[in-house]
Enzyme design. Structure first.
Site, PDB file in Angstrom:
ATOM      1  CB  SER A 144      68.038 110.309  68.217  1.00 39.24           C
ATOM      2  OG  SER A 144      67.709 108.886  68.531  1.00 39.24           O
ATOM      3  CE1 TYR A 157      63.061 110.494  65.663  1.00 37.94           C
ATOM      4  CE2 TYR A 157      64.530 108.495  66.481  1.00 37.94           C
ATOM      5  CZ  TYR A 157      63.772 109.758  66.623  1.00 37.94           C
ATOM      6  OH  TYR A 157      64.164 110.335  67.984  1.00 37.94           O
TER       7      TYR A 157
END
Length: 264
Positions: A144, A157
């Site tokens: 990501s 995350y």
């Protein structure tokens, strides 16, 4: 529809929705045999039926929880009993939660690493060995932009996705001699049910509308680079530029992140 992936086998985790599902359908539209993996077997079977009708090739639905090692092992055995080779492994499964690290339960961080990092690594290890024996194949790992550009409420995350990026970088070097390629995909925000968990209030989605990607567009880009030597696919271009600027000017990058990119 083209036949560019005819007789190729594409394994996709997280295939029951979002980007994973889109990659399955894009691969099937090019004639691939697809193997769909996720926790929801009912959804997988519906998508597999659509994919098989689209491709004219086989489509297999296999239930697996990437947070459970024994299920990963069983899923791998089932896949290798159904297909004779593996051309592409797309590790698209994963989830995240946006919360301040000091306030969040440590179990959230543990679960994210278990699925997003360790589950991906275990899946890669099993299928990667098949590719090493074949002396061919490509592993596509979804990380990501969060693994490149820090924003508040995403410490665990972002750490998980940064781990995926670096894991993939090292793996690329180790597998090069076996003819196996490794590509990392770093998307920004995408219109998927990811935000049902990550952003329950919907505030972040509202604030990043300008950067939101369509999963079908992401899938087309990913499948387009099947078989290529591309190292990273960073989407959208605007966030890819931001990531480069952050590395060059980290102090300014921190300021901009706090002012504009941390509105969760």
């Amino acid at each position: 529809m083209s036949d560019s992936l005819r007789n190729k086998v594409v394994v996709v985790t997280g295939a029951s929705s979002g980007i994973g599902r889109a990659i399955v359908m894009e691969s099937a539209s090019r004639g691939a045999t697809v193997v769909l993996m996720a926790r929801s077997l009912d959804k997988l079977e519906e998508i597999a039926a659509e994919a098989q009708e689209l491709s004219g090739s086989a489509a297999f639905a296999i239930k697996v929880d990437l947070g459970v090692a024994s299920e990963i092992e069983e899923a791998f055995k089932e896949v290798t009993s159904k297909v004779s080779h593996i051309d592409y492994l797309v590790n698209a499964a994963g989830f995240g939660k946006f919360e301040y690290f000091m306030d969040a339960p440590m179990q959230d961080a543990t679960s994210m690493f278990q699925v997003d990092v360790l589950g991906l690594m275990y899946m890669t290890r099993l299928f990667g060995r098949v590719m090493m024996d074949q002396r061919s194949g490509q592993i596509i790992n979804f990380a990501s932009m969060a693994g490149k550009v820090p924003t508040t409420k995403s410490a665990a995350y972002s750490a998980a996705k940064a781990a995926v990026i670096q894991f993939s970088n090292v793996l690329r070097l180790e597998l090069k001699q076996f003819g196996v390629k490794v590509m990392t995909v770093n998307p920004g925000p995408v219109y998927t049910n990811f935000f049902n968990i990550a952003d329950e209030k919907g505030d972040y989605v509202k604030n990043v509308q300008a950067f939101m990607l369509d999963p079908d567009d992401v899938a087309w880009e990913v499948v387009h680079y099947f078989g290529s030597a591309k190292r990273e696919l960073n989407l959208p271009v605007s966030l890819a530029v931001l990531a480069k600027l952050y590395n060059l000017f980290p102090t300014i990058g921190d300021y901009l992140s706090l002012e504009f990119a941390s509105r969760k």
